[in-house]
Structure formats: C-alpha cells, structure tokens
Design an enzyme around this catalytic site. Structure first.
Site, short mmCIF file in Angstrom:
data_model
loop_
_atom_site.label_atom_id
_atom_site.label_comp_id
_atom_site.label_asym_id
_atom_site.label_seq_id
_atom_site.Cartn_x
_atom_site.Cartn_y
_atom_site.Cartn_z
N SER A 149 0.85 -1.19 0.00
CA SER A 149 0.00 0.00 0.00
C SER A 149 0.88 1.24 0.00
CB SER A 149 -0.87 0.00 1.26
OG SER A 149 -1.40 1.29 1.48
N TYR A 162 -2.21 -1.13 10.22
CA TYR A 162 -2.22 -1.68 8.86
C TYR A 162 -0.88 -1.40 8.17
CZ TYR A 162 -3.64 -1.59 3.86
OH TYR A 162 -3.72 -1.76 2.50
P1 NAP Z 1 -11.13 -6.35 -0.26
O1 NAP Z 1 -12.03 -5.78 -1.29
O2 NAP Z 1 -11.42 -6.11 1.18
O3 NAP Z 1 -11.03 -7.92 -0.55
C1 NAP Z 1 -10.26 -8.67 0.31
C2 NAP Z 1 -10.18 -10.08 -0.23
O4 NAP Z 1 -9.22 -10.76 0.59
C3 NAP Z 1 -11.46 -10.85 -0.15
O5 NAP Z 1 -11.56 -11.75 -1.24
C4 NAP Z 1 -11.33 -11.63 1.18
O6 NAP Z 1 -12.00 -12.88 1.18
C5 NAP Z 1 -9.85 -11.88 1.20
N1 NAP Z 1 -9.30 -12.05 2.53
C6 NAP Z 1 -9.38 -11.20 3.58
N2 NAP Z 1 -8.75 -11.72 4.65
C7 NAP Z 1 -8.27 -12.92 4.24
C8 NAP Z 1 -7.55 -13.95 4.88
N3 NAP Z 1 -7.20 -13.85 6.16
N4 NAP Z 1 -7.25 -15.06 4.17
C9 NAP Z 1 -7.61 -15.20 2.87
N5 NAP Z 1 -8.30 -14.25 2.22
C10 NAP Z 1 -8.62 -13.13 2.90
O7 NAP Z 1 -9.61 -5.85 -0.45
P2 NAP Z 1 -9.01 -4.86 -1.53
O8 NAP Z 1 -9.37 -3.46 -1.17
O9 NAP Z 1 -9.28 -5.37 -2.90
O10 NAP Z 1 -7.44 -5.00 -1.21
C11 NAP Z 1 -6.65 -5.96 -1.84
C12 NAP Z 1 -5.20 -5.68 -1.49
O11 NAP Z 1 -4.84 -4.36 -1.91
C13 NAP Z 1 -4.91 -5.75 0.00
O12 NAP Z 1 -3.62 -6.27 0.20
C14 NAP Z 1 -4.94 -4.29 0.42
O13 NAP Z 1 -4.17 -4.06 1.57
C15 NAP Z 1 -4.34 -3.65 -0.81
N6 NAP Z 1 -4.70 -2.24 -0.96
C16 NAP Z 1 -5.98 -1.86 -1.21
C17 NAP Z 1 -6.27 -0.52 -1.38
C18 NAP Z 1 -7.68 -0.05 -1.69
O14 NAP Z 1 -7.91 1.18 -1.70
N7 NAP Z 1 -8.62 -0.93 -1.99
C19 NAP Z 1 -5.27 0.44 -1.25
C20 NAP Z 1 -3.97 0.03 -0.99
C21 NAP Z 1 -3.70 -1.32 -0.84
P3 NAP Z 1 -13.55 -13.01 1.63
O15 NAP Z 1 -14.33 -12.24 0.60
O16 NAP Z 1 -13.83 -14.46 1.60
O17 NAP Z 1 -13.64 -12.37 2.98
#
Ligand code: NAP
Length: 255
Positions: A149, A162
């Site tokens: 991130s 985080y």
């Molecule tokens: P998200 O929409 O919250 O989706 C999270 C996914 O990860 C879901 O499929 C969830 O599964 C799965 N998950 C959560 N905890 C888990 C665990 N303990 N074991 C296995 N699977 C798990 O997340 P996102 O926003 O797309 O983020 C994806 C990545 O990008 C993350 O690493 C996040 O830190 C990074 N990121 C995101 C943003 C942003 O703005 N979105 C910004 C910077 C970085 P379930 O659906 O089954 O719960």
C-alpha cells in the site's frame, strides 16, 4: 491471451476487489488461476465464473490465512486443484494480495494489541510462510508479487497498524530477492493507492471527491489499474526487475 499461456497462478484474497481484478487479468493473459478466498464462497465462485465466461480457466480455494496451518491447507488444496487440471503442481505466479484492511479510526492511542497481531499475522507472516512453503511448487523463473500500500510511504496515523504490517511485507520483498534470484525467480511489491474495490464508500460522492483528490490524476484507482501493473510484473518482460517497490498509487505519493 498468450503472455501467460501454460502458466499457473495463485492469487490470495481473489474473491472480490483488487484480488478479483488480478485473477481476471492473469487469466485473460492465459494463466490457470487458483482463486483463494477466506469466507465468501459465493464471491469466489463469481470470480471463477467471470473468468470462465471470458474464456479463461480458474478454480476457487478456501483458506483463511493467518490461522495455524492455514498456509499448508491452502497449498494442499491448490496442489490438488492444479494436479487435477494440469497433471502437475506448478505455481508459476504467486500473488500475496489478501490482507486485513479497514482499521479506519484507530488512531495510535486506540490501537490494540489484537489489531497489531492481526495486521502482522495476515499482512506479513502469512505471506512469508506462503512464499516459504510454496517455493517447492514455484519453478525457476517464477514470480512472487506482494500487494502492499502507498501508506508505507506516506503518513496516515489512523492506519498505523495496517501500515506496520504492510511495511513488514515490503521487507519480505527486499530480503528474499537475492535468495530467489539464484533460481531466476523475481519478487516485487506493487503498492496501490486508494482503489475502488466495490466498497459502498466509493458510491458516496463527497467521500469519492476527497479520495480522488489524493491522486495527481484526480480520480481513485480502478482494480484494472492495479491488475495491469501486476500482469506486467508477472510476465517475462519484467525479468530484470526484482526487489522493487512499484508505486501504483496514481501519483498519490507525489502530493
Ligand atoms: P477487499 O475488497 O477487502 O477484498 C479482500 C479479499 O481478501 C477478499 O476476497 C477476502 O476474502 C480476502 N481475505 C481477507 N482476509 C483474508 C484472509 N485472512 N485469508 C484469505 N483471504 C482473505 O480488499 P481490496 O481493497 O481489494 O485490497 C486488496 C489488497 O490491496 C490488500 O492487500 C490491500 O491491503 C491492498 N490495498 C488496497 C487498497 C484499496 O484502496 N482498496 C489500497 C492500498 C492497498 P472473503 O471475501 O472471503 O472475505
């Protein structure tokens, strides 16, 4: 659909959001994708269906990373799924995307030991153990990609727990790069900025305006913005890049 033909990929947390976008993009490039999820089987099945409808190949694998034995259970299921479909258990591309997110409002004085443990366990320890134990399935020339991130390079006090976990994840990239290089395996960090992952907050016009203003492009990222960067790091064209931090924040870190 040929860049990743005959390759396989494991994307953690690919049931929705950025992980789903990465899984879809790698599949579009020809990879057979193992779609890991924690709890939402319906969403993971939908990821697989979207991939199949586009002519790609994928299968869903449940494993909530962070608990004892979860990495072993995930790899056993992935191994079985790959052997059934390809006759071999090769993971060409491993994407550590799953993470604990959403500790908004936990300023440093409100951060609990439990939050710190969870952020470290899911965002750093599980990816390390997954790489360590998956290496026997990753062939020479393979790819490891850690999704971090932009928050590791800016100051956002309410996300300190985080960001600490993500900071540790980035150390994995740096310190494993020379080790994996001996086998031609690259390992890189891709760092998204604010990215529309389908959360309702992105439908709130005022919140969206504020989040968009963080990027020099004056918009929030899309999952494709991130998946396209991951697809590059996953393919042969990126062979000379390892141990790197790829800023995929839409210029947020320039602000
Ligand atoms: P998200 O929409 O919250 O989706 C999270 C996914 O990860 C879901 O499929 C969830 O599964 C799965 N998950 C959560 N905890 C888990 C665990 N303990 N074991 C296995 N699977 C798990 O997340 P996102 O926003 O797309 O983020 C994806 C990545 O990008 C993350 O690493 C996040 O830190 C990074 N990121 C995101 C943003 C942003 O703005 N979105 C910004 C910077 C970085 P379930 O659906 O089954 O719960």
């Amino acid at each position: 659909m040929s860049r990743l033909r005959n390759r396989t990929a494991l994307v953690t947390g690919a049931g929705r959001g950025i992980g789903r976008g990465i899984a879809r993009r790698l599949a579009r490039d020809g990879a057979l994708v193992a779609v890991n999820y924690a709890a939402d089987a319906t969403a993971a099945r939908e990821t697989v269906t979207l991939i199949e409808k586009a002519g790609g190949r994928a299968f869903a694998v449940q494993a909530e990373l962070g608990g004892p034995g979860s990495v072993e259970r995930l790899l056993a299921a992935v191994e079985q799924g790959l052997v059934e479909r390809t006759g071999a258990a090769t993971i060409d591309i491993l994407v550590n995307n799953a993470a604990v997110t959403g500790f908004t409002g936990a300023m440093p004085d409100a951060v609990t030991e439990e939050m710190l443990d969870r952020c470290y366990t899911v965002n750093a320890k599980a990816p390390f153990l997954l790489i360590q134990k998956a290496l026997r399935f990753i062939p020479d020339g393979g790819r490891v990609i850690n999704i971090s991130s932009g928050m590791t390079r800016s100051a956002v006090p309410e996300h300190i727990a985080y960001a600490m976990g993500k900071g540790a994840l980035e150390q994995i990239t740096r310190h494993l790069a020379p080790v994996l290089a001996a086998r031609g395996i690259t390992i890189n960090t891709v760092a998204p900025g604010v990215t529309d992952n389908g959360d309702p907050v992105f439908r709130d016009a005022e919140a969206l305006r504020r989040m968009a203003a963080l990027s020099v492009f004056d918009r929030v990222g899309t999952v494709s913005d991130i998946a396209d960067v991951v697809a590059f790091v996953a393919c042969d064209d990126s062979r000379w890049i390892t141990g790197a931090f790829l800023d995929a924040t839409g210029g947020t870190l320039l602000r």
